[in-house]
Enzyme design. Structure first.
Site, PDB file in Angstrom:
ATOM      1  N   PRO A 105      -1.029   3.907  -1.301  1.00  0.00           N
ATOM      2  CA  PRO A 105      -1.785   4.909  -0.533  1.00  0.00           C
ATOM      3  C   PRO A 105      -1.159   5.022   0.841  1.00  0.00           C
ATOM      4  O   PRO A 105      -0.905   4.003   1.491  1.00  0.00           O
ATOM      5  CB  PRO A 105      -3.195   4.302  -0.440  1.00  0.00           C
ATOM      6  N   MET A 106      -0.885   6.252   1.285  1.00  0.00           N
ATOM      7  CA  MET A 106      -0.295   6.409   2.627  1.00  0.00           C
ATOM      8  C   MET A 106      -0.857   7.651   3.309  1.00  0.00           C
ATOM      9  O   MET A 106      -0.698   8.772   2.819  1.00  0.00           O
ATOM     10  CB  MET A 106       1.222   6.494   2.547  1.00  0.00           C
ATOM     11  N   GLN A 126      -8.210   5.961  -3.044  1.00  0.00           N
ATOM     12  CA  GLN A 126      -8.405   4.792  -2.191  1.00  0.00           C
ATOM     13  C   GLN A 126      -9.555   5.043  -1.219  1.00  0.00           C
ATOM     14  O   GLN A 126      -9.562   6.033  -0.495  1.00  0.00           O
ATOM     15  CB  GLN A 126      -7.160   4.409  -1.400  1.00  0.00           C
ATOM     16  N   CYS A 177      -6.743  -1.670   6.557  1.00  0.00           N
ATOM     17  CA  CYS A 177      -6.423  -0.728   7.642  1.00  0.00           C
ATOM     18  C   CYS A 177      -6.639  -1.384   9.010  1.00  0.00           C
ATOM     19  O   CYS A 177      -7.757  -1.806   9.328  1.00  0.00           O
ATOM     20  CB  CYS A 177      -7.293   0.522   7.515  1.00  0.00           C
ATOM     21  N   LYS A 205      -7.298  -3.640  -2.191  1.00  0.00           N
ATOM     22  CA  LYS A 205      -6.048  -3.936  -1.483  1.00  0.00           C
ATOM     23  C   LYS A 205      -6.424  -4.716  -0.228  1.00  0.00           C
ATOM     24  O   LYS A 205      -7.193  -4.212   0.594  1.00  0.00           O
ATOM     25  CB  LYS A 205      -5.350  -2.628  -1.133  1.00  0.00           C
ATOM     26  N   GLY A 252       4.629  -5.313   0.310  1.00  0.00           N
ATOM     27  CA  GLY A 252       5.274  -5.676   1.566  1.00  0.00           C
ATOM     28  C   GLY A 252       6.736  -5.984   1.361  1.00  0.00           C
ATOM     29  O   GLY A 252       7.090  -6.946   0.680  1.00  0.00           O
ATOM     30  N   ASP A 253       7.591  -5.082   1.913  1.00  0.00           N
ATOM     31  CA  ASP A 253       9.040  -5.324   1.944  1.00  0.00           C
ATOM     32  C   ASP A 253       9.737  -5.210   0.589  1.00  0.00           C
ATOM     33  O   ASP A 253      10.785  -5.841   0.396  1.00  0.00           O
ATOM     34  CB  ASP A 253       9.362  -6.696   2.561  1.00  0.00           C
ATOM     35  N   ARG A 274       6.882   2.133   2.324  1.00  0.00           N
ATOM     36  CA  ARG A 274       7.929   2.719   3.168  1.00  0.00           C
ATOM     37  C   ARG A 274       9.172   3.122   2.381  1.00  0.00           C
ATOM     38  O   ARG A 274       9.824   4.122   2.715  1.00  0.00           O
ATOM     39  CB  ARG A 274       8.285   1.749   4.297  1.00  0.00           C
TER      40      ARG A 274
HETATM   41  C1  FMN Z   1       2.719   6.142   6.955  1.00  0.00           C
HETATM   42  C2  FMN Z   1       1.886   5.059   6.344  1.00  0.00           C
HETATM   43  C3  FMN Z   1       0.565   5.312   6.003  1.00  0.00           C
HETATM   44  C4  FMN Z   1      -0.222   4.306   5.408  1.00  0.00           C
HETATM   45  N1  FMN Z   1      -1.491   4.602   5.005  1.00  0.00           N
HETATM   46  C5  FMN Z   1      -2.195   3.671   4.291  1.00  0.00           C
HETATM   47  C6  FMN Z   1      -3.452   3.999   3.680  1.00  0.00           C
HETATM   48  O1  FMN Z   1      -3.948   5.133   3.761  1.00  0.00           O
HETATM   49  N2  FMN Z   1      -4.091   3.006   2.995  1.00  0.00           N
HETATM   50  C7  FMN Z   1      -3.559   1.746   2.857  1.00  0.00           C
HETATM   51  O2  FMN Z   1      -4.166   0.884   2.204  1.00  0.00           O
HETATM   52  N3  FMN Z   1      -2.379   1.428   3.404  1.00  0.00           N
HETATM   53  C8  FMN Z   1      -1.687   2.349   4.089  1.00  0.00           C
HETATM   54  N4  FMN Z   1      -0.447   2.033   4.564  1.00  0.00           N
HETATM   55  C9  FMN Z   1       0.126   0.684   4.309  1.00  0.00           C
HETATM   56  C10 FMN Z   1       0.940   0.682   3.012  1.00  0.00           C
HETATM   57  O3  FMN Z   1       0.178   1.075   1.903  1.00  0.00           O
HETATM   58  C11 FMN Z   1       1.574  -0.700   2.745  1.00  0.00           C
HETATM   59  O4  FMN Z   1       0.539  -1.640   2.600  1.00  0.00           O
HETATM   60  C12 FMN Z   1       2.507  -1.182   3.867  1.00  0.00           C
HETATM   61  O5  FMN Z   1       3.317  -0.128   4.357  1.00  0.00           O
HETATM   62  C13 FMN Z   1       3.412  -2.316   3.355  1.00  0.00           C
HETATM   63  O6  FMN Z   1       4.196  -1.884   2.253  1.00  0.00           O
HETATM   64  P1  FMN Z   1       5.787  -1.549   2.406  1.00  0.00           P
HETATM   65  O7  FMN Z   1       6.438  -2.789   2.928  1.00  0.00           O
HETATM   66  O8  FMN Z   1       6.212  -1.169   1.004  1.00  0.00           O
HETATM   67  O9  FMN Z   1       5.881  -0.436   3.395  1.00  0.00           O
HETATM   68  C14 FMN Z   1       0.337   3.015   5.173  1.00  0.00           C
HETATM   69  C15 FMN Z   1       1.679   2.779   5.520  1.00  0.00           C
HETATM   70  C16 FMN Z   1       2.443   3.782   6.064  1.00  0.00           C
HETATM   71  C17 FMN Z   1       3.899   3.516   6.380  1.00  0.00           C
END
Ligand code: FMN
Length: 318
Positions: free
Chosen positions: A18-19, A72, A111, A156, A220-221, A244
């Site tokens: 979710p982003m 979410q 969050c 989450k 994460g990562d 990301r």
């Molecule tokens: C632009 C952006 C928006 C995000 N929005 C949410 C969200 O709406 N809900 C959520 O649980 N996490 C959100 N996250 C966190 C990601 O879901 C994830 O937990 C975090 O980036 C770590 O994963 P990664 O290392 O693959 O980036 C967001 C992250 C980014 C970069």
């Protein structure tokens, strides 16, 4: 390499995270076309649903029936959760197209926004085991009788609200609570005050999988197939939630699933942007703006220029 979450059979263990400002309906489709087995809306405030807030409801767009999509939700307590889900059931029954295709519900306890923490929601709940247990149980009971096509429910979490909570391992009792009620638990292996550049603590995911009777999704990562293989080898996670890396390139799912390169060609980027624009006519401008820049950045990167913002500025990135 399939993955089962509750009654959901997924083709592979790679999930689009979710982003906020990123995972609108058309972008979820693009990631699904490249291989993401399950996708999520951005975080939706249950309170906004309960209050019939149009801009909140607009964000829950699941009008594409082919793309496996989970909602979410951010909730402060179990009453709000059940009220919000009840409202969605009513809207779906009135044949509102946005709410017909939700196949999973995920609760957000990660969050880091001060506004979320101030109302006692998100990561502020991680150490409140009684409240969390009530929320998980309410969701599990709701799933048994819902009229929505929801086949799996999960949550989450982060490792704690802050470093002391992570050191006290507040995440471990949550695994036991999740075992009792949920179909999966995603662990974003950072506490809520950590910066996104701080390395994720995968050893905490390994501790969780030792106690879990449900699938643990590591987060994460994870940027490459090698990262995923290290994650699963060192933690025994059942799958990975990708954030990301999917912003950088939706084709990351093609690389993860072994179907090709995670780097698209120029023609692929152009075609993806055309399709994105055609499918996102009802989407809020914040998504279209971000993705216009995102596609442009992907083109520049092909030419060796990696400049410009890599991420939309949202409260989720500390
Ligand atoms: C632009 C952006 C928006 C995000 N929005 C949410 C969200 O709406 N809900 C959520 O649980 N996490 C959100 N996250 C966190 C990601 O879901 C994830 O937990 C975090 O980036 C770590 O994963 P990664 O290392 O693959 O980036 C967001 C992250 C980014 C970069």
């Amino acid at each position: 390499m399939s993955l089962r979450l509750g009654a959901l059979e997924l083709a592979n263990p790679f999930l689009l995270a979710p982003m906020e400002s990123v995972t609108d309906v058309a972008y979820r489709r693009l990631c699904w076309e490249q291989g993401a087995a399950l996708t999520f809306t951005e975080m939706i405030r249950a309170r906004g649903i309960v209050r019939n807030n149009k801009s909140t409801l607009d964000l829950i767009d699941t009008t594409d029936p082919e793309v496996p999509t989970g909602l979410q939700l951010m909730v402060a307590n179990e009453r709000e959760l059940i009220e919000a889900l009840g409202k969605l059931e009513k809207l779906a029954a009135s044949s509102h197209p946005h709410f017909q295709n939700l196949i999973a519900v995920d609760l957000n306890f990660g969050c880091p926004s001060p506004e979320v923490i101030k109302i006692g929601a998100g990561p502020a709940l991680l150490k409140r085991k009684t409240r969390l247990g009530l929320i998980f149980e309410a969701l599990a009971q709701w799933k048994k009788t819902t009229t929505l096509p929801v086949k799996a429910v999960g949550a989450k979490i982060r490792l704690g609200l802050n470093r002391p909570e992570q050191d006290a391992k507040v995440y471990l009792p949550i695994v036991e609570l999740a075992n009792a009620s949920l179909d999966w638990l995603t662990i974003h292996a950072r506490h809520a005050r950590a910066q996104s550049g701080d390395p994720a603590t995968w050893s905490a995911i390994a501790e969780a999988t030792q106690r879990a009777t449900i699938p643990i999704i590591g987060n994460g990562d994870v940027f490459t197939r090698d990262d995923f293989e290290r994650l699963t080898k060192t933690t025994r996670a059942s799958g990975a939630l990708i954030a990301r890396a999917a912003i950088r390139s939706p084709w990351v799912f093609r690389g993860l699933t072994g179907k090709g390169s995670h780097t698209p060609t120029l023609e692929e980027i152009d075609a993806a942007e055309r399709h994105y624009l055609a499918r996102s006519t009802d989407t809020r401008p914040k998504f279209r703006q971000w993705h216009a820049e995102g596609f442009e950045r992907m083109r520049r990167r092909l030419k060796g220029d990696d400049s410009g913002p890599q991420m939309p500025a949202t409260e989720h990135m500390s």
